[in-house]
Write a protein that holds these residues in place. Structure first.
Motif, PDB file in Angstrom:
ATOM      1  N   TRP A 162       0.865  -1.166   0.000  1.00 47.95           N
ATOM      2  CA  TRP A 162       0.000   0.000   0.000  1.00 47.95           C
ATOM      3  C   TRP A 162       0.901   1.215   0.000  1.00 47.95           C
ATOM      4  N   ALA A 163       0.397   2.313  -0.534  1.00 51.07           N
ATOM      5  CA  ALA A 163       1.229   3.504  -0.721  1.00 51.07           C
ATOM      6  C   ALA A 163       1.867   3.983   0.572  1.00 51.07           C
ATOM      7  N   ASP A 164       1.104   3.967   1.670  1.00 47.54           N
ATOM      8  CA  ASP A 164       1.658   4.445   2.950  1.00 47.54           C
ATOM      9  C   ASP A 164       2.726   3.502   3.476  1.00 47.54           C
TER      10      ASP A 164
ATOM     11  N   VAL B  32     -19.033  -0.031  -5.754  1.00 46.47           N
ATOM     12  CA  VAL B  32     -18.010   0.579  -4.907  1.00 46.47           C
ATOM     13  C   VAL B  32     -16.692  -0.023  -5.356  1.00 46.47           C
ATOM     14  N   ILE B  33     -15.766   0.812  -5.770  1.00 47.73           N
ATOM     15  CA  ILE B  33     -14.506   0.318  -6.325  1.00 47.73           C
ATOM     16  C   ILE B  33     -13.528   0.040  -5.177  1.00 47.73           C
ATOM     17  N   GLY B  34     -13.118  -1.222  -5.076  1.00 48.10           N
ATOM     18  CA  GLY B  34     -12.274  -1.641  -3.958  1.00 48.10           C
ATOM     19  C   GLY B  34     -10.853  -1.963  -4.352  1.00 48.10           C
ATOM     20  N   ILE B  35     -10.155  -2.596  -3.394  1.00 50.70           N
ATOM     21  CA  ILE B  35      -8.758  -2.985  -3.605  1.00 50.70           C
ATOM     22  C   ILE B  35      -8.640  -4.504  -3.529  1.00 50.70           C
ATOM     23  N   ASP B  36      -7.517  -5.001  -3.018  1.00 47.31           N
ATOM     24  CA  ASP B  36      -7.295  -6.437  -3.029  1.00 47.31           C
ATOM     25  C   ASP B  36      -8.225  -7.171  -2.067  1.00 47.31           C
ATOM     26  N   PRO B  37      -8.770  -8.312  -2.491  1.00 51.40           N
ATOM     27  CA  PRO B  37      -9.661  -9.098  -1.636  1.00 51.40           C
ATOM     28  C   PRO B  37      -8.940  -9.502  -0.351  1.00 51.40           C
ATOM     29  N   GLY B  38      -9.651  -9.467   0.762  1.00 54.64           N
ATOM     30  CA  GLY B  38      -9.041  -9.856   2.031  1.00 54.64           C
ATOM     31  C   GLY B  38      -8.489  -8.691   2.822  1.00 54.64           C
ATOM     32  N   ALA B  39      -8.319  -7.518   2.172  1.00 55.91           N
ATOM     33  CA  ALA B  39      -7.849  -6.340   2.895  1.00 55.91           C
ATOM     34  C   ALA B  39      -8.895  -5.932   3.930  1.00 55.91           C
ATOM     35  N   GLY B  40      -8.445  -5.336   5.027  1.00 59.86           N
ATOM     36  CA  GLY B  40      -9.360  -4.960   6.091  1.00 59.86           C
ATOM     37  C   GLY B  40     -10.467  -4.031   5.630  1.00 59.86           C
ATOM     38  N   VAL B  41     -10.112  -3.059   4.781  1.00 55.31           N
ATOM     39  CA  VAL B  41     -11.128  -2.120   4.304  1.00 55.31           C
ATOM     40  C   VAL B  41     -12.162  -2.821   3.430  1.00 55.31           C
ATOM     41  N   MET B  42     -11.776  -3.929   2.799  1.00 55.00           N
ATOM     42  CA  MET B  42     -12.723  -4.688   1.987  1.00 55.00           C
ATOM     43  C   MET B  42     -13.695  -5.473   2.877  1.00 55.00           C
ATOM     44  N   ARG B  43     -13.178  -6.051   3.955  1.00 56.12           N
ATOM     45  CA  ARG B  43     -14.057  -6.750   4.898  1.00 56.12           C
ATOM     46  C   ARG B  43     -15.052  -5.772   5.525  1.00 56.12           C
ATOM     47  N   SER B  44     -14.554  -4.596   5.919  1.00 59.27           N
ATOM     48  CA  SER B  44     -15.432  -3.581   6.502  1.00 59.27           C
ATOM     49  C   SER B  44     -16.448  -3.084   5.477  1.00 59.27           C
TER      50      SER B  44
ATOM     51  N   ALA C 231     -24.926  -3.798   6.593  1.00 64.03           N
ATOM     52  CA  ALA C 231     -25.495  -2.961   7.659  1.00 64.03           C
ATOM     53  C   ALA C 231     -26.455  -1.912   7.117  1.00 64.03           C
ATOM     54  N   TYR C 232     -26.100  -1.333   5.962  1.00 64.94           N
ATOM     55  CA  TYR C 232     -26.937  -0.275   5.376  1.00 64.94           C
ATOM     56  C   TYR C 232     -27.931  -0.810   4.344  1.00 64.94           C
ATOM     57  N   LYS C 233     -27.851  -2.137   4.088  1.00 64.21           N
ATOM     58  CA  LYS C 233     -28.737  -2.771   3.093  1.00 64.21           C
ATOM     59  C   LYS C 233     -28.665  -2.039   1.744  1.00 64.21           C
ATOM     60  N   LEU C 234     -27.454  -1.950   1.227  1.00 67.96           N
ATOM     61  CA  LEU C 234     -27.215  -1.169   0.009  1.00 67.96           C
ATOM     62  C   LEU C 234     -27.302  -2.007  -1.260  1.00 67.96           C
ATOM     63  N   PRO C 235     -27.886  -1.461  -2.315  1.00 70.67           N
ATOM     64  CA  PRO C 235     -27.956  -2.160  -3.605  1.00 70.67           C
ATOM     65  C   PRO C 235     -26.705  -1.894  -4.448  1.00 70.67           C
ATOM     66  N   VAL C 236     -25.531  -2.197  -3.866  1.00 71.02           N
ATOM     67  CA  VAL C 236     -24.270  -1.964  -4.574  1.00 71.02           C
ATOM     68  C   VAL C 236     -23.409  -3.226  -4.522  1.00 71.02           C
ATOM     69  N   LYS C 237     -22.502  -3.301  -5.474  1.00 70.98           N
ATOM     70  CA  LYS C 237     -21.549  -4.416  -5.526  1.00 70.98           C
ATOM     71  C   LYS C 237     -20.151  -3.890  -5.231  1.00 70.98           C
ATOM     72  N   LEU C 238     -19.403  -4.601  -4.388  1.00 68.18           N
ATOM     73  CA  LEU C 238     -18.023  -4.252  -4.084  1.00 68.18           C
ATOM     74  C   LEU C 238     -17.124  -4.900  -5.130  1.00 68.18           C
ATOM     75  N   VAL C 239     -16.370  -4.077  -5.835  1.00 69.09           N
ATOM     76  CA  VAL C 239     -15.524  -4.571  -6.933  1.00 69.09           C
ATOM     77  C   VAL C 239     -14.096  -4.757  -6.440  1.00 69.09           C
ATOM     78  N   ASP C 240     -13.588  -5.995  -6.552  1.00 72.59           N
ATOM     79  CA  ASP C 240     -12.200  -6.281  -6.174  1.00 72.59           C
ATOM     80  C   ASP C 240     -11.235  -5.620  -7.141  1.00 72.59           C
ATOM     81  N   GLY C 241     -10.040  -5.342  -6.665  1.00 73.27           N
ATOM     82  CA  GLY C 241      -8.998  -4.789  -7.537  1.00 73.27           C
ATOM     83  C   GLY C 241      -7.704  -4.663  -6.775  1.00 73.27           C
ATOM     84  N   SER C 242      -7.108  -3.497  -6.852  1.00 74.49           N
ATOM     85  CA  SER C 242      -5.858  -3.220  -6.152  1.00 74.49           C
ATOM     86  C   SER C 242      -5.821  -1.725  -5.868  1.00 74.49           C
ATOM     87  N   ASP C 243      -4.822  -1.295  -5.118  1.00 73.42           N
ATOM     88  CA  ASP C 243      -4.644   0.137  -4.874  1.00 73.42           C
ATOM     89  C   ASP C 243      -4.523   0.866  -6.214  1.00 73.42           C
ATOM     90  N   ALA C 244      -3.755   0.288  -7.131  1.00 70.99           N
ATOM     91  CA  ALA C 244      -3.522   0.928  -8.434  1.00 70.99           C
ATOM     92  C   ALA C 244      -4.786   1.025  -9.272  1.00 70.99           C
TER      93      ALA C 244
END
Length: 278
Positions: free
Chosen positions: A33-35, A135-147, A154-167
């Motif tokens: 990750w960049a940081d 919702v554009i995400g990063i690598d699967p298994g990352a903490g922010v992806m689990r959250s 929790a919000y019952k949202l009609p969205v899909k989380l898209v796996d990817g990477s930081d880049a």
């Protein structure tokens, strides 16, 4: 007899020399990750100043924690707690030495361009179509992806989380901003995108992403005794969010090398670095 004694002494000298050389080797595990790239490269150069041979080992988050727990790595400065990597700490806390925060004021969540009419995660219940239901995400298994998965439930949202990477995530953000389009991406602070773009976190009234986070330094068990000088440096090693985001933004420039931007930061912050080495 004399030759035998000399041979024995030579062997002992070689063994002792090898042990001393081994004592000067430090292995740093990190997530790409960049940081973490910034912090790892700064620490690497600082330890090399003190004569250590430093090897950096890029790994996925779970493997990073496991490598420190197993002693395959000596240290990591990329442990996000209490939420992002909390599951890894809960599992391995008795097998690692948690030295403490090296960055405070960190956070994770969902981010949109400042011009977006989205202000809260709850807005996506009725406005998911504005971001193509993604919702554009990063690598699967990352903490922010689990959250993020937890937030969707929790919000019952009609969205899909898209796996990817930081880049891939930052590339999608860049393209959307260039076209003045709406987009939601997984994000964390510190990150270089906050130094480059005008962004805002979506409010999280249900607390799906937790509260303020810290980025922590982990060491393998026994490092304090094996390498007391390294351990003392790790205890003092601290960066600010502004420090990291500035260097991260420099790393995104064409032709930039993380080792060179880290060296530049060290030169410009000599007093801070010297305080780590006292």
């Amino acid at each position: 007899m004399r030759a035998k004694v000399l041979g024995t002494l030579l062997c002992l000298t070689l063994v002792q020399g090898s042990a001393e050389a081994a004592d000067k080797q430090v292995r740093i595990a990190y997530v790409e990750w960049a940081d973490a790239v910034v912090a790892t490269n700064i620490l690497k150069l600082v330890l090399e100043e003190k004569g250590y041979q430093v090897k950096t080992i890029p790994l996925a988050a779970a493997a990073m924690w496991q490598s420190v727990a197993n002693g395959d790595a000596d240290v990591s400065v990329a442990a996000w707690l209490p939420t992002t990597q909390g599951a890894y700490y809960a599992k391995l806390k008795n097998r690692v030495d948690l030295i403490g925060p090296n960055v405070t004021g960190a956070k994770i969540g969902w981010v949109v361009p400042a011009y977006s009419d989205l202000n809260s995660i709850e807005d996506l219940k009725s406005k998911a179509s504005e971001v193509d239901g993604k919702v554009i995400g990063i690598d699967p298994g990352a903490g922010v992806m689990r959250s993020s998965e937890e937030a969707i439930k929790a919000y019952k949202l009609p969205v899909k989380l898209v796996d990817g990477s930081d880049a891939t995530m930052t590339s999608a953000l860049k393209d959307s901003i260039r076209q003045k389009k709406n987009i939601v991406v997984t994000a964390w602070t510190p990150h270089w995108m906050f130094a480059r773009y005008d962004l805002k976190y979506l409010a999280d009234p249900k607390g799906a992403f937790g509260q303020e986070e810290t980025v922590n330094t982990l060491a393998r068990k026994g490092l304090k005794d094996d390498m007391p000088e390294v351990y003392r440096i790790l205890q003092k090693f601290k960066l600010t969010i502004k420090d990291e985001e500035t260097v991260m933004a420099e790393n995104e420039e064409k032709g930039a090398k993380p080792s060179e931007t880290a060296a530049k930061w060290i030169a410009e912050n000599r007093a801070t670095v010297d305080s780590w080495l006292k």
